[in-house]
Design a protein around this motif. Structure first.
Motif, mmCIF file in Angstrom:
data_model
loop_
_atom_site.group_PDB
_atom_site.id
_atom_site.type_symbol
_atom_site.label_atom_id
_atom_site.label_comp_id
_atom_site.label_asym_id
_atom_site.label_seq_id
_atom_site.Cartn_x
_atom_site.Cartn_y
_atom_site.Cartn_z
ATOM 1 N N HIS A 148 1.011 -1.338 -0.067
ATOM 2 C CA HIS A 148 -0.205 0.039 0.215
ATOM 3 C C HIS A 148 0.808 1.149 0.139
ATOM 4 O O HIS A 148 0.518 2.043 0.884
ATOM 5 C CB HIS A 148 -0.966 0.012 1.180
ATOM 6 C CG HIS A 148 -1.805 -1.087 1.241
ATOM 7 N ND1 HIS A 148 -2.741 -1.719 0.261
ATOM 8 C CD2 HIS A 148 -2.049 -1.858 2.392
ATOM 9 C CE1 HIS A 148 -3.339 -2.885 0.567
ATOM 10 N NE2 HIS A 148 -2.848 -3.154 2.024
ATOM 11 N N GLY A 149 1.883 1.377 -0.836
ATOM 12 C CA GLY A 149 2.808 2.653 -0.814
ATOM 13 C C GLY A 149 3.681 2.595 0.431
ATOM 14 O O GLY A 149 4.657 3.749 0.388
ATOM 15 N N HIS A 150 3.699 1.679 1.206
ATOM 16 C CA HIS A 150 4.616 1.734 2.583
ATOM 17 C C HIS A 150 5.680 0.629 2.315
ATOM 18 O O HIS A 150 5.517 -0.517 1.845
ATOM 19 C CB HIS A 150 4.001 1.639 3.902
ATOM 20 C CG HIS A 150 2.860 2.816 3.866
ATOM 21 N ND1 HIS A 150 3.377 3.915 4.643
ATOM 22 C CD2 HIS A 150 1.727 2.981 3.622
ATOM 23 C CE1 HIS A 150 2.390 4.698 4.725
ATOM 24 N NE2 HIS A 150 1.300 4.260 4.141
ATOM 25 N N THR A 151 7.078 0.918 2.744
ATOM 26 C CA THR A 151 7.991 -0.015 2.937
ATOM 27 C C THR A 151 7.813 -0.666 4.022
ATOM 28 O O THR A 151 7.645 -0.176 5.286
ATOM 29 C CB THR A 151 9.426 0.693 2.846
ATOM 30 O OG1 THR A 151 9.694 1.178 1.561
ATOM 31 C CG2 THR A 151 10.615 -0.660 2.922
ATOM 32 N N THR A 202 7.157 -6.124 12.762
ATOM 33 C CA THR A 202 6.941 -5.579 11.769
ATOM 34 C C THR A 202 7.245 -4.063 11.731
ATOM 35 O O THR A 202 6.575 -3.438 12.617
ATOM 36 C CB THR A 202 5.524 -5.839 11.075
ATOM 37 O OG1 THR A 202 5.283 -7.157 10.999
ATOM 38 C CG2 THR A 202 5.137 -5.252 9.772
ATOM 39 N N LEU A 203 8.110 -3.525 10.879
ATOM 40 C CA LEU A 203 8.318 -2.094 10.685
ATOM 41 C C LEU A 203 7.682 -1.582 9.564
ATOM 42 O O LEU A 203 8.029 -2.051 8.570
ATOM 43 C CB LEU A 203 9.818 -1.864 10.591
ATOM 44 C CG LEU A 203 10.634 -2.314 11.972
ATOM 45 C CD1 LEU A 203 12.050 -2.159 11.513
ATOM 46 C CD2 LEU A 203 10.225 -1.458 13.034
ATOM 47 N N ILE A 204 6.696 -0.626 9.719
ATOM 48 C CA ILE A 204 6.230 0.049 8.630
ATOM 49 C C ILE A 204 6.637 1.300 8.478
ATOM 50 O O ILE A 204 6.124 2.226 9.188
ATOM 51 C CB ILE A 204 4.222 -0.270 8.418
ATOM 52 C CG1 ILE A 204 3.953 -1.541 8.835
ATOM 53 C CG2 ILE A 204 3.713 0.836 7.320
ATOM 54 C CD1 ILE A 204 2.592 -1.567 9.135
ATOM 55 N N PHE A 205 7.031 1.629 7.453
ATOM 56 C CA PHE A 205 7.905 2.897 7.055
ATOM 57 C C PHE A 205 6.718 4.017 6.633
ATOM 58 O O PHE A 205 5.860 3.494 5.996
ATOM 59 C CB PHE A 205 9.053 2.778 6.494
ATOM 60 C CG PHE A 205 10.400 2.423 6.619
ATOM 61 C CD1 PHE A 205 11.257 2.993 7.543
ATOM 62 C CD2 PHE A 205 10.383 0.853 7.024
ATOM 63 C CE1 PHE A 205 12.457 2.241 7.947
ATOM 64 C CE2 PHE A 205 11.203 0.244 7.420
ATOM 65 C CZ PHE A 205 12.281 1.010 8.054
#
Length: 333
Positions: free
Chosen positions: A249-252, A318-321
């Motif tokens: 969804h556009g996030h790393t 989980t890391l959502i940038f």
């Protein structure tokens, strides 16, 4: 505010009502005074008194309305200038308290910065003999002793690093720098740091990076990754730890997945709390600060940090940038 004003002026209102009732009572008892005239006078007086209350309400509550909406910080510029003697007393005492608290806050901040600088200086001094000690350990031929000493050296190194970043966390808003970070070298460096510990526990790593770069702060992102990898190694054994990145969804998104003992469901809501350590932990000397600091740093970097776990099957951090523009806006403020 209307209820407060009426409550504050209740004694005046009651006095006015009593005086009007007294006038009607006298007119009722004294035939020389016309009762109808008295009622007319009471009606006019009540009308004038109502208008008077309305005007006084807007005049007297203007200052206190802004005072009530004030956020109680050290900036009182939103509070209007006092217009009455009582308001001036409040304004003067408030200004005196703000000056006192501002001065005290300044002194405390200087003391805190001095304490931080002293501790950081001490940590850097300790790192010099610690580095020399690591070189001496590397020369030991007995692999068993070498492995045990390296593990203890690593624990000291990680605790010092954690303490270093804990003190820097207090001033992290002045320490952020947006830059493109290559994930593979950073993750490889952190894995290499834990190599001796992983070899001792029979742990391997699998790295699958579909996204190779992220925009963040290198120093703090490396610290977060170090805490997650350290936590994964601590609660794993004879298994593999998987690190992967991908777009969603556009996030790393970066995941650290281990196949260790997992986290008890009742502990999941508290895993990032300060000082929290699981009841089932292999390391009795755990400080409970690693994941707490990682969470705090992630919040400053606008990274969402989540964890899922199945007891006995492992955990996934989980890391959502954030999107690039969001983090750039943060560091430019």
């Amino acid at each position: 505010m209307i209820k407060r004003f009426l409550k504050e002026r209740l004694s005046w209102i009651l006095l006015f009502v009593c005086l009007q009732l007294l006038l009607l009572f006298i007119a009722y008892l004294d035939p020389a005074i016309s009762l109808s005239s008295a009622v007319y006078v009471v009606f006019l007086s009540a009308l004038i008194f109502f208008i008077f209350l309305t005007v006084r309400y807007h005049k007297e509550t203007f200052f206190y309305q802004h005072l009530d909406e004030w956020e109680a910080d050290l900036d009182a510029s939103e509070i209007p200038e006092a217009a009455t003697p009582f308001e001036k007393i409040v304004e003067e005492r408030l200004a005196a308290q703000i000056r006192k608290l501002t001065h005290l806050a300044g002194e405390n901040r200087l003391a805190l910065e001095q304490e931080r600088d002293d501790l950081l200086s001490w940590i850097h001094e300790v790192k010099t003999p610690l580095t020399a000690l690591h070189l001496m350990i590397e020369r030991i031929e007995d692999e068993n002793i070498k492995s045990r000493l390296t593990y203890e050296w690593l624990r000291i190194h990680l605790l010092l690093d954690q303490q270093l970043h804990q003190k820097r966390m207090l001033f992290i808003e002045n320490d952020l720098h947006a830059e493109k970070i290559a994930l593979e070298p950073m993750i490889s460096h952190e894995i290499k740091l834990l190599r001796s510990w992983c070899m001792q526990k029979g742990i391997g790593f699998g790295v699958d990076l579909q996204v190779e770069e992220v925009l963040s702060d290198h120093k703090w992102l490396a610290f977060i990754m170090r805490q997650l990898l350290t936590n994964a190694v601590k609660y794993s054994g004879n298994s593999e730890i998987l690190v992967k990145s991908y777009m969603k969804h556009g996030h790393t998104v970066v995941e650290v997945h281990d196949f260790g003992i997992g986290i008890d469901p009742k502990d999941l809501p508290r895993i990032f709390d300060k000082g929290f350590t699981s009841a089932v932990r292999p390391d009795q000397a755990a400080t409970g600060m690693g994941l707490y600091l990682a969470k705090k740093a992630a919040e400053w970097l606008m990274i969402q940090l989540h964890v899922t776990s199945v007891p006995g099957e492992g955990s996934t951090f989980t890391l959502i940038f954030p999107k690039k523009n969001e983090f750039v806006n943060l560091t430019s403020m």
